[in-house]
Design an enzyme around this catalytic site. Structure first.
Site, mmCIF file in Angstrom:
data_model
loop_
_atom_site.group_PDB
_atom_site.id
_atom_site.type_symbol
_atom_site.label_atom_id
_atom_site.label_comp_id
_atom_site.label_asym_id
_atom_site.label_seq_id
_atom_site.Cartn_x
_atom_site.Cartn_y
_atom_site.Cartn_z
ATOM 1 C CE1 TYR A 35 -4.452 -2.143 5.188
ATOM 2 C CE2 TYR A 35 -3.292 -0.108 4.670
ATOM 3 C CZ TYR A 35 -4.014 -1.216 4.259
ATOM 4 O OH TYR A 35 -4.290 -1.399 2.923
ATOM 5 C CE LYS B 43 -1.773 -3.711 3.236
ATOM 6 N NZ LYS B 43 -1.972 -4.856 2.333
ATOM 7 C CB SER C 103 -0.833 -0.002 1.288
ATOM 8 O OG SER C 103 -1.489 1.242 1.476
HETATM 9 P P1 NAI Z 1 -11.534 -5.949 -0.550
HETATM 10 O O1 NAI Z 1 -12.062 -6.025 0.843
HETATM 11 O O2 NAI Z 1 -12.467 -5.615 -1.660
HETATM 12 O O3 NAI Z 1 -10.773 -7.295 -0.934
HETATM 13 C C1 NAI Z 1 -9.999 -8.008 0.000
HETATM 14 C C2 NAI Z 1 -10.241 -9.493 -0.211
HETATM 15 O O4 NAI Z 1 -9.446 -10.235 0.732
HETATM 16 C C3 NAI Z 1 -11.701 -9.882 0.030
HETATM 17 O O5 NAI Z 1 -12.194 -10.656 -1.048
HETATM 18 C C4 NAI Z 1 -11.648 -10.683 1.334
HETATM 19 O O6 NAI Z 1 -12.666 -11.661 1.420
HETATM 20 C C5 NAI Z 1 -10.258 -11.280 1.256
HETATM 21 N N1 NAI Z 1 -9.731 -11.730 2.563
HETATM 22 C C6 NAI Z 1 -9.828 -11.090 3.763
HETATM 23 N N2 NAI Z 1 -9.265 -11.844 4.722
HETATM 24 C C7 NAI Z 1 -8.777 -12.960 4.121
HETATM 25 C C8 NAI Z 1 -8.083 -14.101 4.586
HETATM 26 N N3 NAI Z 1 -7.773 -14.263 5.887
HETATM 27 N N4 NAI Z 1 -7.723 -15.057 3.687
HETATM 28 C C9 NAI Z 1 -8.052 -14.926 2.377
HETATM 29 N N5 NAI Z 1 -8.738 -13.875 1.892
HETATM 30 C C10 NAI Z 1 -9.075 -12.900 2.751
HETATM 31 O O7 NAI Z 1 -10.346 -4.882 -0.495
HETATM 32 P P2 NAI Z 1 -9.201 -4.486 -1.561
HETATM 33 O O8 NAI Z 1 -9.033 -3.039 -1.436
HETATM 34 O O9 NAI Z 1 -9.456 -5.079 -2.874
HETATM 35 O O10 NAI Z 1 -7.941 -5.163 -0.871
HETATM 36 C C11 NAI Z 1 -6.941 -5.869 -1.601
HETATM 37 C C12 NAI Z 1 -5.579 -5.459 -1.080
HETATM 38 O O11 NAI Z 1 -5.335 -4.098 -1.444
HETATM 39 C C13 NAI Z 1 -5.415 -5.523 0.430
HETATM 40 O O12 NAI Z 1 -4.155 -6.100 0.733
HETATM 41 C C14 NAI Z 1 -5.458 -4.067 0.860
HETATM 42 O O13 NAI Z 1 -4.779 -3.846 2.058
HETATM 43 C C15 NAI Z 1 -4.775 -3.429 -0.326
HETATM 44 N N6 NAI Z 1 -4.980 -1.981 -0.467
HETATM 45 C C16 NAI Z 1 -6.223 -1.463 -0.714
HETATM 46 C C17 NAI Z 1 -6.388 -0.099 -0.872
HETATM 47 C C18 NAI Z 1 -7.723 0.543 -1.136
HETATM 48 O O14 NAI Z 1 -7.808 1.774 -1.122
HETATM 49 N N7 NAI Z 1 -8.763 -0.224 -1.394
HETATM 50 C C19 NAI Z 1 -5.233 0.815 -0.775
HETATM 51 C C20 NAI Z 1 -3.986 0.161 -0.530
HETATM 52 C C21 NAI Z 1 -3.877 -1.189 -0.392
#
Ligand code: NAI
Length: 286
Positions: free
Chosen positions: A156, A160, A143
């Protein structure tokens, strides 16, 4: 990696947000897709959607914080598709709060998914990729919070920053071997996903830790600001395009971030280089 057709991609957290968009993008290149996710309904829907587009897809319910589940994911991938070429360590969750007030359960949950999930992904899959000795790529999602130290997000931020250094070190370790396996780190800014609703996947043991009264006030304001930034953030498909290009072009740093966030990173690096005291940021960074 230049050849995508009929190669195999494993995407953790692939049932929604950035992970799902990237799975779709790689499927459009003709890749076979393995989606690993903890959320059963979303996983099923994601598999159906990709299949309806004509992709070969395997969904594996996985909690990435557990080593044995990631090992099982690798085993299932090899059983079904016989190899693996892209590993996208992307699953992640978020909590907010001042550094001293997050519960032990908060730390364990977020470190478990965001850091241990990536460690398990690397320990399990990289030896497989090295044995294959073919072009392959490991992308891990950090991130912009892995390059800055925003207030109210210690847990967090720690995870990261760890994913950034883990990925940089992986890059060097692979380079020293002259391996055809490459690495990248993805650092998004604000992206319009459900990351702020991460608690939907939190085990009930830790969900209801009572916050302190101060925590509720500060936590609420940080949470509000983050939710606003994320709701106006870039579409996950824009991030997916950058991830695809990074794999194709062997680019290590993959940034998908708003200009003011990139400025905050430059400011921090300047502070570090010049040994200046950090200016407390006013722009929140996810
Ligand atoms: P999201 O919540 O839409 O997707 C995250 C996915 O991870 C979900 O499908 C969830 O079910 C899954 N998940 C959660 N815990 C889990 C576990 N223990 N084992 C397997 N799967 C699990 O959120 P997003 O934004 O798509 O997140 C993806 C990555 O992007 C994350 O690592 C997040 O920290 C990172 N990120 C997101 C940002 C944003 O603004 N949305 C900014 C910077 C980084």
């Amino acid at each position: 990696m230049k050849q995508f057709r009929d190669r195999v991609a494993v995407v953790t957290g692939g049932a929604s947000g950035i992970g799902f968009a990237t799975a779709e993008r790689l499927a459009a290149e003709g890749m076979k897709i393995v989606i690993a996710d903890i959320e059963p309904g979303a996983l099923e829907a994601a598999v159906k959607k990709l299949e309806s587009g004509g992709a070969a897809v395997l969904g594996v319910r996985t909690d990435v914080s557990k080593a044995e589940e990631v090992e099982r994911l690798a085993q299932k991938t090899l059983e079904r598709f016989g190899g693996v070429h892209v590993v996208f360590n992307n699953a992640g969750v978020a909590v907010t709060g001042e550094a001293w007030e997050n519960s032990l359960a908060d730390w364990e949950w977020v470190l478990g998914v965001n850091l241990w999930g990536v460690i398990h992904g690397i320990r399990t899959f990289v030896p497989i990729l090295l044995r294959q000795n073919e072009p392959a790529h490991v992308v891990s999602t950090a991130s912009m919070a892995g390059l800055t130290s925003n207030p109210g997000m210690a847990v967090y931020n720690v995870t990261k920053h760890s994913v950034v250094t883990l990925s940089e070190t992986l890059h060097h370790d692979l380079a020293l071997r002259g391996s055809p396996v490459k690495a990248s780190v993805l650092c998004p800014g604000f992206i319009n996903t459900r990351i702020m609703d991460s608690a939907r996947n939190r085990q009930s043991d830790a969900k209801h830790d009572p916050p302190t009264p101060e925590a509720s006030a500060l936590g609420a304001s940080i949470e509000l600001a983050l939710r606003e930034g994320i709701s106006q953030g870039y579409a996950p498909s824009q991030v997916a395009e950058k991830v695809f290009e990074a794999i194709r072009d062997e680019k290590f740093y993959v940034f998908a971030a708003q200009p003011e966030i990139l400025d905050a990173v430059k400011l921090r690096l300047d502070e570090v280089g010049g040994q200046k005291n950090p200016v407390t940021p006013t722009v929140l960074i996810e």
